[in-house]
Design an enzyme around this catalytic site. Structure first.
Site, PDB file in Angstrom:
ATOM      1  N   GLY A  10       0.814  -1.219   0.000  1.00 48.04           N
ATOM      2  CA  GLY A  10       0.000   0.000   0.000  1.00 48.04           C
ATOM      3  C   GLY A  10       0.841   1.260   0.000  1.00 48.04           C
ATOM      4  O   GLY A  10       0.495   2.264   0.631  1.00 48.04           O
ATOM      5  N   ALA A  11       1.950   1.235  -0.725  1.00 45.58           N
ATOM      6  CA  ALA A  11       2.896   2.362  -0.693  1.00 45.58           C
ATOM      7  C   ALA A  11       2.400   3.580  -1.462  1.00 45.58           C
ATOM      8  O   ALA A  11       2.991   4.657  -1.366  1.00 45.58           O
ATOM      9  CB  ALA A  11       4.252   1.925  -1.249  1.00 45.58           C
ATOM     10  N   SER A  12       1.326   3.441  -2.231  1.00 42.07           N
ATOM     11  CA  SER A  12       0.828   4.583  -3.010  1.00 42.07           C
ATOM     12  C   SER A  12      -0.072   5.504  -2.194  1.00 42.07           C
ATOM     13  O   SER A  12      -0.375   6.616  -2.615  1.00 42.07           O
ATOM     14  CB  SER A  12       0.062   4.095  -4.245  1.00 42.07           C
ATOM     15  OG  SER A  12      -1.055   3.310  -3.847  1.00 42.07           O
ATOM     16  N   GLY A  14      -1.302   7.698   1.414  1.00 46.96           N
ATOM     17  CA  GLY A  14      -0.646   8.737   2.208  1.00 46.96           C
ATOM     18  C   GLY A  14       0.264   8.186   3.284  1.00 46.96           C
ATOM     19  O   GLY A  14       1.409   8.634   3.449  1.00 46.96           O
ATOM     20  N   ILE A  15      -0.204   7.204   4.040  1.00 50.20           N
ATOM     21  CA  ILE A  15       0.621   6.622   5.099  1.00 50.20           C
ATOM     22  C   ILE A  15       1.746   5.780   4.501  1.00 50.20           C
ATOM     23  O   ILE A  15       2.902   5.883   4.924  1.00 50.20           O
ATOM     24  CB  ILE A  15      -0.245   5.792   6.064  1.00 50.20           C
ATOM     25  CG1 ILE A  15      -1.140   6.730   6.894  1.00 50.20           C
ATOM     26  CG2 ILE A  15       0.620   4.936   6.982  1.00 50.20           C
ATOM     27  CD1 ILE A  15      -2.118   6.020   7.804  1.00 50.20           C
ATOM     28  N   SER A 136      -5.729  -0.178  12.872  1.00 50.65           N
ATOM     29  CA  SER A 136      -6.616   0.981  13.018  1.00 50.65           C
ATOM     30  C   SER A 136      -7.106   1.082  14.449  1.00 50.65           C
ATOM     31  O   SER A 136      -7.259   0.068  15.149  1.00 50.65           O
ATOM     32  CB  SER A 136      -7.826   0.852  12.085  1.00 50.65           C
ATOM     33  OG  SER A 136      -8.807   1.839  12.388  1.00 50.65           O
ATOM     34  N   TYR A 149     -15.164  -3.311   8.983  1.00 48.93           N
ATOM     35  CA  TYR A 149     -13.812  -2.741   8.989  1.00 48.93           C
ATOM     36  C   TYR A 149     -13.184  -2.902  10.368  1.00 48.93           C
ATOM     37  O   TYR A 149     -12.018  -3.294  10.492  1.00 48.93           O
ATOM     38  CB  TYR A 149     -13.865  -1.272   8.580  1.00 48.93           C
ATOM     39  CG  TYR A 149     -12.528  -0.585   8.560  1.00 48.93           C
ATOM     40  CD1 TYR A 149     -11.606  -0.847   7.551  1.00 48.93           C
ATOM     41  CD2 TYR A 149     -12.180   0.345   9.536  1.00 48.93           C
ATOM     42  CE1 TYR A 149     -10.367  -0.210   7.526  1.00 48.93           C
ATOM     43  CE2 TYR A 149     -10.955   0.988   9.516  1.00 48.93           C
ATOM     44  CZ  TYR A 149     -10.058   0.706   8.511  1.00 48.93           C
ATOM     45  OH  TYR A 149      -8.835   1.335   8.489  1.00 48.93           O
TER      46      TYR A 149
END
Length: 240
Positions: A10-12, A14-15, A136, A149
């Protein structure tokens, strides 16, 4: 100096982007996973050119059963893993259909498990390897209108605690970061009134910044956290 490689899924986002930049500062070479946002990864790779590291982009859909295989097949040397891929679904439990359940279970639960399982032999052969899962606050506290979620993020927290015990004698540390509200695209849909109310609810009076998650990941992956494993670190401004 030995090259140390880290995978950021998930490198694309913001985090993920902030974590990649921080790990580059820490002299990690990087495998950058993304699914659809190639533009963001290209921009990130351009930004990473100032560091003397190797950067390898990997495209894969972790919402599909075989997505993890596309990542595992392209990874060779490996010292650290940051499991950061994910998305949310906002709606009542009665609005959460089976397709959403299956896709989110694969993305948040099955794929992280399967990918980590495939990568463990490489981590075992590394010196002082470490895994960090970005979960989360809702995996700890639960949230109305985000029941599923919350459920899958709670599963990630349990994964961290169980795997840390299994891997401890192999000198692999496993920890989690549970962010609160962070200034990313996930908050773009908030109205000004909703954003003000959110800030009011957080004891520190503001949402977090991606760099604050990245700094926590950097610490947990480093030798400064050499006796920390099986922990879920809340980064939430006192919200929980």
């Amino acid at each position: 100096m030995e090259k140390r490689f880290a995978l950021v899924t998930g490198a694309s986002g913001g985090i993920g982007r902030a974590i990649a930049l921080k790990l580059a500062e820490d002299h990690y070479s990087l495998y950058l996973h993304y699914n659809q946002n190639k533009k963001s990864i290209t921009e990130l790779m351009n930004e990473l050119e100032r560091f003397d590291i190797e950067v390898i982009p990997i495209q894969a859909d972790l919402g599909k059963p075989d997505g993890y295989k596309q990542i595992a097949a392209q990874i060779f040397s490996l010292h650290a893993v940051v499991l950061n891929s994910g998305n949310s679904f906002y709606g009542l439990m009665s609005d959460t259909n089976d397709q959403i359940v299956q896709q989110m279970t694969q993305l948040h639960v099955a794929s992280p498990f399967q990918l980590t399982r495939e990568l463990l032999p490489k981590l075992m052969s590394a010196n002082n390897a470490s895994i960090v899962a970005v979960t989360s606050i809702w995996g700890q506290a639960g949230a109305a209108c985000e029941v599923f979620y919350s459920m899958v993020k709670g599963s990630q927290n349990a994964f961290v605690k169980a795997l840390s015990k299994e891997c401890a004698l192999n000198n692999i540390r496993v920890n989690g970061i549970a962010p609160g509200a962070i200034s990313t695209a996930m908050l773009d849909g908030f109205t000004e009134e909703e954003f003000d109310q959110l800030n009011e609810d957080i004891p520190m009076g503001r949402v977090g910044k991606p760099i604050e998650i990245a700094e926590t990941a950097s610490f947990l992956l480093s030798s400064k956290a050499s006796y920390i494993t099986g922990q879920i670190v809340g980064v939430n401004g006192g919200w929980y």
